[in-house]
Structure formats: structure tokens, C-alpha cells
Design a protein around this motif. Structure first.
Motif, PDB file in Angstrom:
ATOM      1  N   GLU B 221      17.294  56.860  46.192  1.00 26.91           N
ATOM      2  CA  GLU B 221      18.248  57.712  45.721  1.00 26.91           C
ATOM      3  C   GLU B 221      17.807  58.981  46.106  1.00 26.91           C
ATOM      4  O   GLU B 221      16.828  59.364  45.394  1.00 26.91           O
ATOM      5  CB  GLU B 221      19.137  57.246  44.713  1.00 26.91           C
ATOM      6  CG  GLU B 221      20.030  55.985  44.887  1.00 26.91           C
ATOM      7  CD  GLU B 221      20.791  55.542  43.816  1.00 26.91           C
ATOM      8  OE1 GLU B 221      21.629  54.667  43.700  1.00 26.91           O
ATOM      9  OE2 GLU B 221      20.987  56.707  42.763  1.00 26.91           O
ATOM     10  N   THR B 224      22.057  64.949  45.813  1.00 22.51           N
ATOM     11  CA  THR B 224      22.566  65.697  46.623  1.00 22.51           C
ATOM     12  C   THR B 224      23.472  67.017  45.766  1.00 22.51           C
ATOM     13  O   THR B 224      23.474  68.000  46.183  1.00 22.51           O
ATOM     14  CB  THR B 224      23.557  65.164  47.668  1.00 22.51           C
ATOM     15  OG1 THR B 224      24.578  64.521  46.744  1.00 22.51           O
ATOM     16  CG2 THR B 224      23.025  64.229  48.533  1.00 22.51           C
ATOM     17  N   TYR B 239      26.402  63.611  38.613  1.00 24.44           N
ATOM     18  CA  TYR B 239      25.483  63.756  39.902  1.00 24.44           C
ATOM     19  C   TYR B 239      26.350  63.100  41.068  1.00 24.44           C
ATOM     20  O   TYR B 239      26.942  62.123  40.972  1.00 24.44           O
ATOM     21  CB  TYR B 239      24.271  62.787  39.567  1.00 24.44           C
ATOM     22  CG  TYR B 239      23.450  63.346  38.198  1.00 24.44           C
ATOM     23  CD1 TYR B 239      22.314  64.506  38.481  1.00 24.44           C
ATOM     24  CD2 TYR B 239      23.804  63.013  37.023  1.00 24.44           C
ATOM     25  CE1 TYR B 239      21.797  64.910  37.288  1.00 24.44           C
ATOM     26  CE2 TYR B 239      23.277  63.251  36.126  1.00 24.44           C
ATOM     27  CZ  TYR B 239      22.103  64.361  36.062  1.00 24.44           C
ATOM     28  OH  TYR B 239      21.463  64.332  34.845  1.00 24.44           O
ATOM     29  N   ALA B 240      25.848  63.661  42.291  1.00 20.49           N
ATOM     30  CA  ALA B 240      26.082  62.938  43.672  1.00 20.49           C
ATOM     31  C   ALA B 240      24.781  62.735  44.190  1.00 20.49           C
ATOM     32  O   ALA B 240      23.745  63.389  44.045  1.00 20.49           O
ATOM     33  CB  ALA B 240      26.953  63.767  44.253  1.00 20.49           C
ATOM     34  N   ALA B 241      24.772  61.447  45.181  1.00 17.89           N
ATOM     35  CA  ALA B 241      23.490  61.105  45.658  1.00 17.89           C
ATOM     36  C   ALA B 241      23.678  60.400  46.982  1.00 17.89           C
ATOM     37  O   ALA B 241      24.586  59.686  47.210  1.00 17.89           O
ATOM     38  CB  ALA B 241      22.585  60.416  44.551  1.00 17.89           C
ATOM     39  N   ASP B 242      22.714  60.477  47.886  1.00 15.54           N
ATOM     40  CA  ASP B 242      22.724  59.624  49.142  1.00 15.54           C
ATOM     41  C   ASP B 242      22.000  58.472  48.629  1.00 15.54           C
ATOM     42  O   ASP B 242      20.751  58.515  48.192  1.00 15.54           O
ATOM     43  CB  ASP B 242      22.123  60.372  50.122  1.00 15.54           C
ATOM     44  CG  ASP B 242      23.028  61.644  50.774  1.00 15.54           C
ATOM     45  OD1 ASP B 242      24.153  61.248  50.494  1.00 15.54           O
ATOM     46  OD2 ASP B 242      22.584  62.622  51.495  1.00 15.54           O
ATOM     47  N   VAL B 243      22.129  57.358  49.355  1.00  9.63           N
ATOM     48  CA  VAL B 243      21.518  56.094  49.027  1.00  9.63           C
ATOM     49  C   VAL B 243      20.880  55.708  50.539  1.00  9.63           C
ATOM     50  O   VAL B 243      21.498  55.794  51.355  1.00  9.63           O
ATOM     51  CB  VAL B 243      22.532  55.114  48.664  1.00  9.63           C
ATOM     52  CG1 VAL B 243      21.607  53.673  48.280  1.00  9.63           C
ATOM     53  CG2 VAL B 243      23.289  55.133  47.512  1.00  9.63           C
ATOM     54  N   ARG B 336      15.693  60.539  42.552  1.00 11.41           N
ATOM     55  CA  ARG B 336      16.571  59.779  41.707  1.00 11.41           C
ATOM     56  C   ARG B 336      15.724  58.171  41.525  1.00 11.41           C
ATOM     57  O   ARG B 336      16.061  57.479  40.748  1.00 11.41           O
ATOM     58  CB  ARG B 336      18.020  59.603  42.124  1.00 11.41           C
ATOM     59  CG  ARG B 336      18.666  60.572  41.771  1.00 11.41           C
ATOM     60  CD  ARG B 336      20.266  60.714  42.426  1.00 11.41           C
ATOM     61  NE  ARG B 336      20.932  59.595  41.863  1.00 11.41           N
ATOM     62  CZ  ARG B 336      21.647  59.114  40.761  1.00 11.41           C
ATOM     63  NH1 ARG B 336      21.499  60.206  40.128  1.00 11.41           N
ATOM     64  NH2 ARG B 336      21.931  58.182  40.466  1.00 11.41           N
TER      65      ARG B 336
END
Lengths: 98, 418
Positions: B221, B224, B239-243, B336
């Protein structure tokens, strides 16, 4: 045993605190006691020690290859890191593909 | 000199008789492949290790130099290093299949520990218990008899790494280790602690060179966005995240990976203190020399009881771990973290050598729980590790005192802020 003690002590102590003060400070006693026990036990018994073969063996590796592909997005979470991060825990085995 | 098992040989039952076709096929078949590397020390085949200068057999190891010394004429010499003798450091990247040196061969199930030798000097019969020692003195004429041939019970390895640290140095290391841990040590341990009881032991290891490729698949992760929201009186961070689906693969060779050859010590867990002996690895295995039982005079030894096939799962585990540590550096982008979910290992080739490695071992059996505690000293590098029995009442008292003190401070702060 010590952990049990802490889990029983904390709820018992919390209602005694003033509503204005930082109540979490009351956890300092049990936490400090447990940390002392744990640190000395480890120093004497060394149950966690092991030969670091990942570091101490003569290893010659080719350049790492691989790829990554975006498969999703998490728009809002309170977790600061991924669930089950095991990238540093080299000895934790995962599903073995034949 | 005769070398025979003390127990009478029993006829073995090897199944029902074969048919004529099977007999013919068996006769035509290729002979069983022998060991890939023959490490027998031919010069010692008669069981006697003679001083090359005067011919005396009163030979032992001089710890300070790591060389053999003749106690009669003081001549010093040593066996050849196996690294050069058998080319062990070379060609790891071209290894194919499983290459096994003769001393690491499978242990014959019916091989006895007790060997009877006929003393060449006076003709007396001398029994050697190969589980604990590989040499003995004739009780009549004091002639030294060595087990130098690779007998099928796995007691004679391919190579031996001589002791370098002397007993006095080991005692000093053990005393220093224990004296730093006196305060909470068990009362009885403090009373009975006698570091002079340390034993020099040659422990059996399998030393492995291998060529492997490992692959890993999992999720990673990348953060973002990070922001805080007010909820009542508190600020909460989100939090915001790309997987990402992540894959990595790496090819590598390992040189002299050292694995326990004794099943008893290969078991590491909370029920024992075996991890202590494992912790003093690694040894400078490049300096191991060709087998010669005279290196063992004055020391005890433990016999190998694990075959290559039994150790192979352990090797694969370690290779997977090494691969994981190698790919760690390529994951920096995933702030992450990464969760590996699947892994795969292909061992292209491995080379196995059986070796005796030197350890000074102080052991103490705790009466109250029957646990065996060790303080082990690596007799080459001096690395020391140990387990000291703890006095639980003392340790709990200390923890309680610290806890009470901290609680007192916390209470005072709360009262002051109220």
C-alpha cells in the motif's frame, strides 16, 4: 500473568481519575511494571535471541526483479499501515506455492 | 587393527524374494551412486595418527595455535583446509542437484555407537563410544586410538574446526556473562555456579552451499493522502491509500549456511534453551580442516543424528527467509508496508558437508522446573550467549516497585492538574 494483572488494574483505576486530567497517565504504573519485568527477563534468559543467518551468511544475490499493479484504493481509514505487514518479518512463512 | 561393532550382527529381513526378471533387472542396473565428494583422510586409515617427525601417536590439539602438537617431540602441524582440498568455496553458482560429501551421508539405522579397536601396540581391545568421543587410550599401554574412518553411524564428519579459545578464556567469558546478571539470578544458581565446569564440545553441523531462486507475491500500500478531522474534543487522523499487487523474485547463492545436525538441538522453542547454542553461530567455517580425530583429544563430541533429507525443509525455510531479506530493499515505495501472501522456492543445487564445530558449554539444570540452561561460548570467535535462571519473586518485586513508583508520579500529576 503480569498482562492479566494490567488488564484487571486499568479498568479499576480509570474511574478514580478526575475527568479533567489525562486519565491515560494511570496506565503508566502497570505498563512500567510490565516493561521492567519483560526487559529483565529477556536480559537474563535471552529467549528471543537467534542466529541472524539472513545477515551473517555469505550471500551473493542477482538484482531483484518483479512488478506491481494497482488493484484498489482505500479512500478513508484510520489505520496508519497495511494489515499484517510482514515485509520485515522474514521468518514468518506464508502460503507456499509449488 | 580390527574395527567391529560390539553388538552381534543380526540377519536382516529384506522382503520377499524377487522374481527372475526383477533379479536380472537389479543385476543390470547401474550401481548406487556413491558420495559426490570423498573426504576420507586416507593417511589415517589405520586409526593411528602419527607425528610426521617422530612417529609418536601422543598427539593433541594446541588450542592457542589451532595446530596439532606431538607431546613427545613438540612438533606442530595441521591438516589441510577442506575449503581448498575439496574445492568447497567454488562453483556455488553452477551447483546442480544435491551434492553430498561422504561424511554427510545417511546414517545407517543399525549402526552401533560402540566400536571395539585392537590396540596396535599391545594387542588389547579398546572400546570407543562414538556417541561421545572418537578416540580412546589403551588402558594397558596408553597408546591413543582414533576413529578416523567414516563409519556408517554418522559420528565421523568430513571436516573439523579446531578449538581456538582456551578453557581459561572460556571460563572468563562465562564468568563475565553471568556476573552481569547476578541481581535477579536464581539463588540456587548463584550458589552452585562453577564456570570451571565448562566442557569443550564439538557439535555436529551440516554446512551447506546452495543456489536458489525465490519468488514472493503479496499486497503493498502507498499512502496518497493524510488528513485530520475533529470529532468532539479530539482530532482523528485518516489516511487514503492505493493498493498494489506486488511480486518480487531474486536469484542468489549462499556460502556455508550452517544448520544443526543434532535433532535434539534443532528443536527450538519456549520449552527449552536450545536457541542459546544456535545464537553463537556463525563460525569461520572456511578454516575447517580435514578430519583427524586427534583434534578431539581432551574434548567431548556429540554425534550427528540428522540426515540431509531431514534437514532439507529447514534449509528451504532459511533460503526463503534469506530471499525475503534480499527483496526488502526494493519495497521502499510502499510506505504503508507490504503483506506477503505467497512464496515459492526453487533450489537449483546444494552441496552438503558435515562438520564438527567447537563450543565451550556450561550447562546448569534448574531443579524447580527441570529446564537445562546453557552458557555457550563460540570457541573460534568468543561470542558468548546464555540463559540464567531467574528468581521470579525478586523480578516481580522489582516490577511492582517500578510500577508503584510510576503510578505515584502519574497520580501526583493528575492531582496537580485537577
Amino acid at each position: 500473568m503480569t498482562l492479566d494483572l494490567i488488564t484487571t488494574l486499568i479498568p479499576a483505576l480509570v474511574p478514580m481519575a478526575s475527568d479533567d486530567g489525562p486519565v491515560w497517565l494511570l496506565a503508566a504504573g502497570p505498563a512500567g511494571g510490565a516493561a521492567t519485568y519483560w526487559a529483565f527477563y529477556r536480559y537474563y534468559r535471552n529467549t528471543d535471541k537467534s542466529h541472524q543467518f539472513e545477515r551473517d551468511t555469505l550471500i551473493e544475490a542477482q538484482p531483484v526483479q518483479g512488478g506491481e499493479e494497482k488493484v484498489g484504493h482505500i479512500s478513508k481509514t484510520r489505520d496508519s499501515d497495511i494489515d499484517g505487514d510482514n515485509s520485515d518479518n522474514y521468518r514468518q512463512r506464508v502460503q507456499r506455492v509449488q | 587393527m580390527s574395527q567391529e561393532s560390539a553388538e552381534p550382527k543380526q540377519p536382516t529381513f529384506d522382503g520377499p524374494p524377487l522374481s527372475l526378471e526383477e533379479e536380472l533387472a537389479a543385476a543390470k542396473a547401474e550401481p548406487e551412486p556413491g558420495p559426490s565428494i570423498e573426504t576420507v583422510n586416507e593417511s589415517l586409515k589405520d586409526g593411528l595418527n602419527r607425528c610426521p617427525k617422530c612417529g609418536s601417536t601422543d598427539v593433541r590439539l594446541r588450542g592457542s595455535t589451532g595446530m596439532l602438537v606431538c607431546l613427545f617431540c613438540r612438533n606442530e602441524w595441521q591438516e589441510a583446509r577442506v575449503e581448498e582440498e575439496f574445492g568447497l568455496g567454488e562453483g556455488i553458482d553452477q551447483l546442480e542437484g544435491t551434492v553430498i560429501a561422504s561424511g554427510a551421508g545417511d546414517i545407517a539405522a543399525d549402526a552401533a555407537d560402540q566400536l571395539t579397536f585392537k590396540c596396535e601396540a599391545c594387542g588389547a581391545e579398546v572400546v570407543v563410544d562414538t556417541a561421545h568421543a572418537l578416540n580412546a587410550r589403551c588402558h594397558w599401554c596408553r597408546h591413543t586410538l582414533n576413529v578416523n574412518q567414516q563409519i556408517p553411524n554418522g559420528a565421523v564428519p568430513d571436516a573439523v574446526l579446531p578449538f581456538r579459545l582456551t578453557k581459561d578464556e572460556a571460563v572468563e567469558k562465562i564468568r563475565e556473562f553471568a556476573s552481569k546478571r547476578r541481581l535477579f539470578a536464581h539463588k540456587r544458581f548463584k550458589k552452585e555456579f562453577v564456570p570451571e565446569n565448562v566442557l569443550g564440545v564439538y557439535l555436529p553441523y551440516l554446512v551447506i552451499d546452495a543456489r536458489a531462486e525465490s519468488q514472493y507475491w503479496g499486497k503493498g500500500e502507498v499512502q496518497t493522502r493524510r488528513w485530520t478531522e475533529k470529532q468532539g474534543d479530539n482530532n482523528v487522523t485518516y489516511y487514503a491509500a492505493d493498493v498494489y499487487q506486488v511480486s518480487r523474485q531474486v536469484s542468489f547463492t549462499v556460502d556455508d549456511l550452517t544448520v544443526e545436525g543434532s535433532s535434539e538441538r534443532a528443536q527450538i522453542g519456549p520449552a527449552n534453551t536450545n536457541n542459546i547454542i544456535n545464537t553463537i553461530l556463525p563460525f569461520d567455517t572456511k578454516n575447517a580442516v580435514k578430519w583427524n580425530a586427534s583434534y578431539l583429544v581432551g574434548f567431548t563430541s556429540e554425534k550427528r543424528d540428522l540426515n540431509v533429507e531431514a534437514v532439507r525443509p529447514h534449509l528451504e525455510d532459511q533460503l526463503l527467509s534469506i530471499g525475503r531479506s534480499e527483496v526488502r530493499g526494493s519495497l521502499g515505495r510502499f510506505d504503508r508496508g507490504v503483506r506477503w501472501e505467497q512464496e515459492k522456492l526453487d533450489v537449483g543445487g546444494s552441496r552438503w558437508v558435515s562438520m564438527y564445530l567447537p563450543v565451550w558449554l556450561y550447562s546448569y539444570r534448574q531443579e524447580s522446573n527441570g529446564m537445562l540452561h546453557y552458557i555457550a561460548v563460540n570457541a573460534r570467535t568468543g561470542e558468548t550467549m546464555g540463559s540464567i535462571p531467574v528468581s521470579q519473586p525478586k523480578l516481580l518485586l522489582a516490577a511492582f516497585t517500578v510500577g508503584t513508583f510510576l503510578e505515584g508520579i502519574a497520580g501526583a500529576i493528575l492531582v496537580a492538574s485537577a
